[in-house]
Design a protein around this motif. Structure first.
Motif, PDB file in Angstrom:
ATOM      1  N   GLN B   8      -2.251  14.845 -30.980  1.00 53.66           N
ATOM      2  CA  GLN B   8      -2.069  13.910 -32.075  1.00 53.66           C
ATOM      3  C   GLN B   8      -2.155  12.465 -31.601  1.00 53.66           C
ATOM      4  OE1 GLN B   8       0.984  15.404 -34.854  1.00 53.66           O
ATOM      5  NE2 GLN B   8       1.686  13.312 -34.541  1.00 53.66           N
ATOM      6  N   VAL B   9      -3.015  11.723 -32.259  1.00 56.32           N
ATOM      7  CA  VAL B   9      -3.249  10.353 -31.814  1.00 56.32           C
ATOM      8  C   VAL B   9      -2.240   9.385 -32.412  1.00 56.32           C
ATOM      9  CG1 VAL B   9      -5.032   8.614 -31.453  1.00 56.32           C
ATOM     10  CG2 VAL B   9      -5.680  10.996 -31.881  1.00 56.32           C
ATOM     11  N   LYS B  10      -1.997   9.583 -33.685  1.00 52.43           N
ATOM     12  CA  LYS B  10      -1.252   8.580 -34.426  1.00 52.43           C
ATOM     13  C   LYS B  10       0.015   9.186 -35.022  1.00 52.43           C
ATOM     14  CE  LYS B  10      -2.833   4.765 -37.309  1.00 52.43           C
ATOM     15  NZ  LYS B  10      -3.628   4.434 -38.487  1.00 52.43           N
ATOM     16  N   ALA B  11       1.043   8.403 -35.128  1.00 53.61           N
ATOM     17  CA  ALA B  11       2.266   8.879 -35.787  1.00 53.61           C
ATOM     18  C   ALA B  11       1.994   9.088 -37.266  1.00 53.61           C
ATOM     19  CB  ALA B  11       3.377   7.859 -35.598  1.00 53.61           C
ATOM     20  N   LEU B  12       2.603  10.126 -37.810  1.00 50.57           N
ATOM     21  CA  LEU B  12       2.397  10.420 -39.223  1.00 50.57           C
ATOM     22  C   LEU B  12       3.426   9.686 -40.051  1.00 50.57           C
ATOM     23  CD1 LEU B  12       1.790  13.573 -37.781  1.00 50.57           C
ATOM     24  CD2 LEU B  12       0.893  13.644 -40.093  1.00 50.57           C
ATOM     25  N   SER B  13       2.954   9.057 -41.111  1.00 50.03           N
ATOM     26  CA  SER B  13       3.896   8.405 -42.015  1.00 50.03           C
ATOM     27  C   SER B  13       4.584   9.479 -42.846  1.00 50.03           C
ATOM     28  CB  SER B  13       3.161   7.438 -42.924  1.00 50.03           C
ATOM     29  OG  SER B  13       2.458   8.151 -43.918  1.00 50.03           O
ATOM     30  N   GLU B  14       5.743   9.111 -43.371  1.00 57.39           N
ATOM     31  CA  GLU B  14       6.484  10.059 -44.193  1.00 57.39           C
ATOM     32  C   GLU B  14       5.685  10.441 -45.443  1.00 57.39           C
ATOM     33  OE1 GLU B  14      10.507   9.579 -43.696  1.00 57.39           O
ATOM     34  OE2 GLU B  14      11.075  10.403 -45.665  1.00 57.39           O
ATOM     35  N   ARG B  15       4.943   9.495 -45.954  1.00 56.06           N
ATOM     36  CA  ARG B  15       4.172   9.789 -47.162  1.00 56.06           C
ATOM     37  C   ARG B  15       3.068  10.789 -46.856  1.00 56.06           C
ATOM     38  NH1 ARG B  15       3.847   4.683 -50.944  1.00 56.06           N
ATOM     39  NH2 ARG B  15       4.569   6.290 -52.391  1.00 56.06           N
ATOM     40  N   THR B  16       2.445  10.642 -45.693  1.00 52.43           N
ATOM     41  CA  THR B  16       1.451  11.636 -45.296  1.00 52.43           C
ATOM     42  C   THR B  16       2.115  13.001 -45.140  1.00 52.43           C
ATOM     43  OG1 THR B  16       0.016  10.040 -44.197  1.00 52.43           O
ATOM     44  CG2 THR B  16      -0.116  12.305 -43.440  1.00 52.43           C
ATOM     45  N   LEU B  17       3.250  13.035 -44.472  1.00 49.86           N
ATOM     46  CA  LEU B  17       3.953  14.307 -44.271  1.00 49.86           C
ATOM     47  C   LEU B  17       4.246  15.008 -45.596  1.00 49.86           C
ATOM     48  CD1 LEU B  17       6.491  13.405 -41.451  1.00 49.86           C
ATOM     49  CD2 LEU B  17       4.624  15.049 -41.294  1.00 49.86           C
ATOM     50  N   ARG B  18       4.606  14.216 -46.585  1.00 44.20           N
ATOM     51  CA  ARG B  18       4.934  14.829 -47.879  1.00 44.20           C
ATOM     52  C   ARG B  18       3.706  15.343 -48.610  1.00 44.20           C
ATOM     53  NH1 ARG B  18       9.751  14.523 -50.029  1.00 44.20           N
ATOM     54  NH2 ARG B  18      11.325  13.481 -48.775  1.00 44.20           N
ATOM     55  N   ARG B  19       2.552  14.795 -48.266  1.00 40.76           N
ATOM     56  CA  ARG B  19       1.335  15.301 -48.923  1.00 40.76           C
ATOM     57  C   ARG B  19       0.797  16.559 -48.253  1.00 40.76           C
ATOM     58  NH1 ARG B  19       0.289   9.615 -49.807  1.00 40.76           N
ATOM     59  NH2 ARG B  19      -0.577   9.460 -47.713  1.00 40.76           N
ATOM     60  N   LEU B  20       1.080  16.720 -46.984  1.00 42.94           N
ATOM     61  CA  LEU B  20       0.486  17.850 -46.257  1.00 42.94           C
ATOM     62  C   LEU B  20       0.760  19.207 -46.906  1.00 42.94           C
ATOM     63  CD1 LEU B  20       0.899  16.803 -42.488  1.00 42.94           C
ATOM     64  CD2 LEU B  20      -1.113  16.608 -43.959  1.00 42.94           C
ATOM     65  N   PRO B  21       2.000  19.481 -47.340  1.00 41.87           N
ATOM     66  CA  PRO B  21       2.221  20.781 -47.986  1.00 41.87           C
ATOM     67  C   PRO B  21       1.380  20.968 -49.247  1.00 41.87           C
ATOM     68  CG  PRO B  21       4.315  19.770 -47.387  1.00 41.87           C
ATOM     69  CD  PRO B  21       3.252  18.727 -47.185  1.00 41.87           C
ATOM     70  N   ARG B  22       1.087  19.889 -49.921  1.00 39.19           N
ATOM     71  CA  ARG B  22       0.274  19.991 -51.130  1.00 39.19           C
ATOM     72  C   ARG B  22      -1.150  20.402 -50.769  1.00 39.19           C
ATOM     73  NH1 ARG B  22       0.881  14.644 -54.478  1.00 39.19           N
ATOM     74  NH2 ARG B  22       0.264  16.059 -56.152  1.00 39.19           N
ATOM     75  N   TYR B  23      -1.637  19.899 -49.636  1.00 37.76           N
ATOM     76  CA  TYR B  23      -2.977  20.299 -49.198  1.00 37.76           C
ATOM     77  C   TYR B  23      -3.006  21.792 -48.898  1.00 37.76           C
ATOM     78  CZ  TYR B  23      -3.558  15.226 -48.570  1.00 37.76           C
ATOM     79  OH  TYR B  23      -3.608  13.876 -48.759  1.00 37.76           O
ATOM     80  N   ILE B  24      -1.957  22.275 -48.264  1.00 39.19           N
ATOM     81  CA  ILE B  24      -1.903  23.717 -47.968  1.00 39.19           C
ATOM     82  C   ILE B  24      -2.018  24.517 -49.268  1.00 39.19           C
ATOM     83  CG2 ILE B  24      -0.446  25.607 -47.117  1.00 39.19           C
ATOM     84  CD1 ILE B  24       0.677  23.760 -45.030  1.00 39.19           C
ATOM     85  N   GLU B  25      -1.279  24.073 -50.271  1.00 42.55           N
ATOM     86  CA  GLU B  25      -1.302  24.783 -51.562  1.00 42.55           C
ATOM     87  C   GLU B  25      -2.735  24.918 -52.091  1.00 42.55           C
ATOM     88  OE1 GLU B  25       0.432  22.451 -54.756  1.00 42.55           O
ATOM     89  OE2 GLU B  25      -0.927  23.541 -56.080  1.00 42.55           O
ATOM     90  N   ILE B  26      -3.458  23.793 -52.100  1.00 45.51           N
ATOM     91  CA  ILE B  26      -4.830  23.812 -52.610  1.00 45.51           C
ATOM     92  C   ILE B  26      -5.728  24.673 -51.730  1.00 45.51           C
ATOM     93  CG2 ILE B  26      -6.856  22.384 -53.103  1.00 45.51           C
ATOM     94  CD1 ILE B  26      -4.419  22.011 -54.999  1.00 45.51           C
ATOM     95  N   LEU B  27      -5.570  24.507 -50.430  1.00 51.58           N
ATOM     96  CA  LEU B  27      -6.435  25.232 -49.488  1.00 51.58           C
ATOM     97  C   LEU B  27      -6.253  26.737 -49.617  1.00 51.58           C
ATOM     98  CD1 LEU B  27      -5.935  22.832 -46.464  1.00 51.58           C
ATOM     99  CD2 LEU B  27      -8.073  23.206 -47.722  1.00 51.58           C
ATOM    100  N   LYS B  28      -5.006  27.145 -49.807  1.00 56.92           N
ATOM    101  CA  LYS B  28      -4.769  28.587 -49.966  1.00 56.92           C
ATOM    102  C   LYS B  28      -5.447  29.115 -51.226  1.00 56.92           C
ATOM    103  CE  LYS B  28      -0.570  29.486 -47.341  1.00 56.92           C
ATOM    104  NZ  LYS B  28       0.904  29.661 -47.415  1.00 56.92           N
ATOM    105  N   ARG B  29      -5.418  28.311 -52.260  1.00 59.41           N
ATOM    106  CA  ARG B  29      -6.059  28.777 -53.488  1.00 59.41           C
ATOM    107  C   ARG B  29      -7.563  28.880 -53.298  1.00 59.41           C
ATOM    108  NH1 ARG B  29      -4.935  25.098 -57.681  1.00 59.41           N
ATOM    109  NH2 ARG B  29      -7.135  24.551 -57.815  1.00 59.41           N
ATOM    110  N   LEU B  30      -8.136  27.854 -52.679  1.00 60.33           N
ATOM    111  CA  LEU B  30      -9.581  27.895 -52.435  1.00 60.33           C
ATOM    112  C   LEU B  30      -9.928  29.094 -51.558  1.00 60.33           C
ATOM    113  CD1 LEU B  30     -10.216  24.085 -51.804  1.00 60.33           C
ATOM    114  CD2 LEU B  30     -10.873  25.408 -53.817  1.00 60.33           C
ATOM    115  N   LYS B  31      -9.098  29.342 -50.575  1.00 58.28           N
ATOM    116  CA  LYS B  31      -9.338  30.466 -49.677  1.00 58.28           C
ATOM    117  C   LYS B  31      -9.321  31.784 -50.453  1.00 58.28           C
ATOM    118  CE  LYS B  31      -7.594  32.908 -45.709  1.00 58.28           C
ATOM    119  NZ  LYS B  31      -6.914  32.861 -44.407  1.00 58.28           N
ATOM    120  N   SER B  32      -8.398  31.892 -51.390  1.00 59.70           N
ATOM    121  CA  SER B  32      -8.299  33.128 -52.182  1.00 59.70           C
ATOM    122  C   SER B  32      -9.540  33.312 -53.050  1.00 59.70           C
ATOM    123  CB  SER B  32      -7.040  33.108 -53.038  1.00 59.70           C
ATOM    124  OG  SER B  32      -7.235  32.268 -54.157  1.00 59.70           O
ATOM    125  N   GLU B  33     -10.261  32.206 -53.265  1.00 58.40           N
ATOM    126  CA  GLU B  33     -11.528  32.294 -54.009  1.00 58.40           C
ATOM    127  C   GLU B  33     -12.702  32.477 -53.067  1.00 58.40           C
ATOM    128  OE1 GLU B  33     -11.533  28.661 -56.258  1.00 58.40           O
ATOM    129  OE2 GLU B  33      -9.667  29.168 -57.289  1.00 58.40           O
TER     130      GLU B  33
END
Lengths: 216, 216
Positions: B8-33
């Motif tokens: 990891q190059v850069k420290a993650l901001s808290e706002r980025t951290l809070r978005r990451l789980p949302r990306y997982i949600e979308i990615l899992k759905r796309l994967k299921s398709e």
DNA sequence: TTTTTATCGATATAAATATATCGATAAAAT
DNA sequence: ATTTTATCGATATATTTATATCGATAAAAA
């Protein structure tokens, strides 16, 4: 069409909004200690914040402080509550009487936070008819119609992920204007509907990441 | 499948951290398709975000995208989970087996989010001995000692406000390094302890304020 | 094989948020 | 009554976060 310019109410940032309830917490404690005035410094110290930030946040509530003394606590609590609209109660429906939903129905303190949950709804027939903290669980089919008739404006979603969008659609059909969403899905709603997400996983991710970093 | 993650190059901001789980949600759905690659644009569209922001957030996970295709979904899910430390499970104790505590104990999905609650504790003698979702409720007196002996690093606080600080102190005495706090109080802890607040009222305040504004 | 295309990722700009400075003010001390 | 003091609140600066621009790249099409 001509633009009518109203006096610009200082817009509150979301970050300020999230700090306001914390100020209330501190102020109530100070009040219970018979303290009548609180300075921005006192509040900031209690919460580990910057006093300038506290002053700026409080400025957004319209409450004016006094030099040398700070803010009158009673007035400030009132002002913050007013800013959050916690001095009114808005009727709400909750959908999903599982364990989290039941826990939320059990909270008596939401009435201090502007929320008045007047009914709960469920898919699962075995749960329909239950009474949780004086709130009756009704069949989901009645949701849209009742929301419309009773002019309910807030919906709380505590169903599993795969049912949440459907529930949101029903709420919107019933005229609900703001959704407090605990289901781990991104809800697609029209622009005029407000969604506030309260997924536990978002907050948990911050925790697990920071812990891992700190143990490196 | 072999996955090499860049450091990891850069420290993650808290706002980025809070978005990451949302990306997982979308990615899992796309994967299921049966979709194998997701572009920053696809993800952004699903969540109503900006694609540049998505790319920047994902850059922080170290996963590299491919021109014209986007990000390999499997690799990206893995990378995000790794960033959140959700590919490991950390043992946790929960204190306060009331309705919210019980609801949290009931969640089976926390194991997908890096959390493994192995015991619960209570003040209230009548609750001690209960078993909730295979987790035994123990007397609070055992907390510090057991946390220390079992090297438990995460504490979840779901007690009422006036007991929370005391519980936090016990946790810290037992060597707990991160606290997930649901009690509506600001906890005072040493610098080396991480506190993540998950008070419902903070999120509710945003909702009630915005709703009031929108109805003006 | 060559060209076209979509997307990445680095860098630059803009916007939002937090922090610093400082004169004004009213309470408290002299 | 005058001086001192703590605190506010307006304005200025710094920092963080989000958004825009654009060359590089690899896949797909020609």
């Amino acid at each position: 069409m001509e633009m009518v310019l109203e006096k610009q109410v200082k817009a509150l940032s979301e970050r300020t909004l999230r700090r306001l309830p914390r100020y209330i917490e501190i102020l109530k404690r100070l009040k219970s200690e018979k303290i009548e005035f609180a300075s921005s410094n006192m509040i900031a110290d209690e919460l580990g914040l910057d006093s300038i930030q506290v002053r700026k946040d409080l400025a957004a509530t319209g409450v004016i402080g006094k030099p040398k003394l700070g803010f009158a606590i009673d007035e400030l609590i009132f002002g913050i509550k007013h800013t959050l609209n916690w001095d009114n109660q808005t009727d709400a429906f909750l959908v999903g009487a599982g364990s989290l939903g039941s826990a939320i129905l059990g909270y008596k303190t939401f009435s201090d936070h502007g929320l008045n949950i007047i009914a709960a709804f469920e898919n699962e027939p075995s749960k329909v008819g239950e009474i949780i903290n004086h709130i009756t669980v009704l069949p989901i089919e009645k949701l849209s119609d009742m929301a419309y008739r009773m002019k309910v404006h807030i919906g709380v979603i505590t169903v599993p992920a795969d049912e949440a969008q459907k529930v949101a659609d029903m709420m919107i059909e019933g005229g609900i204007k703001a959704i407090w969403n605990f289901a781990p899905v991104h809800l697609k709603v029209p622009d005029f509907v407000i969604v506030e997400n309260a997924q536990l996983s978002h907050s948990l991710g911050v925790l697990t990441h920071k812990l891992a970093e700190s143990l490196k």
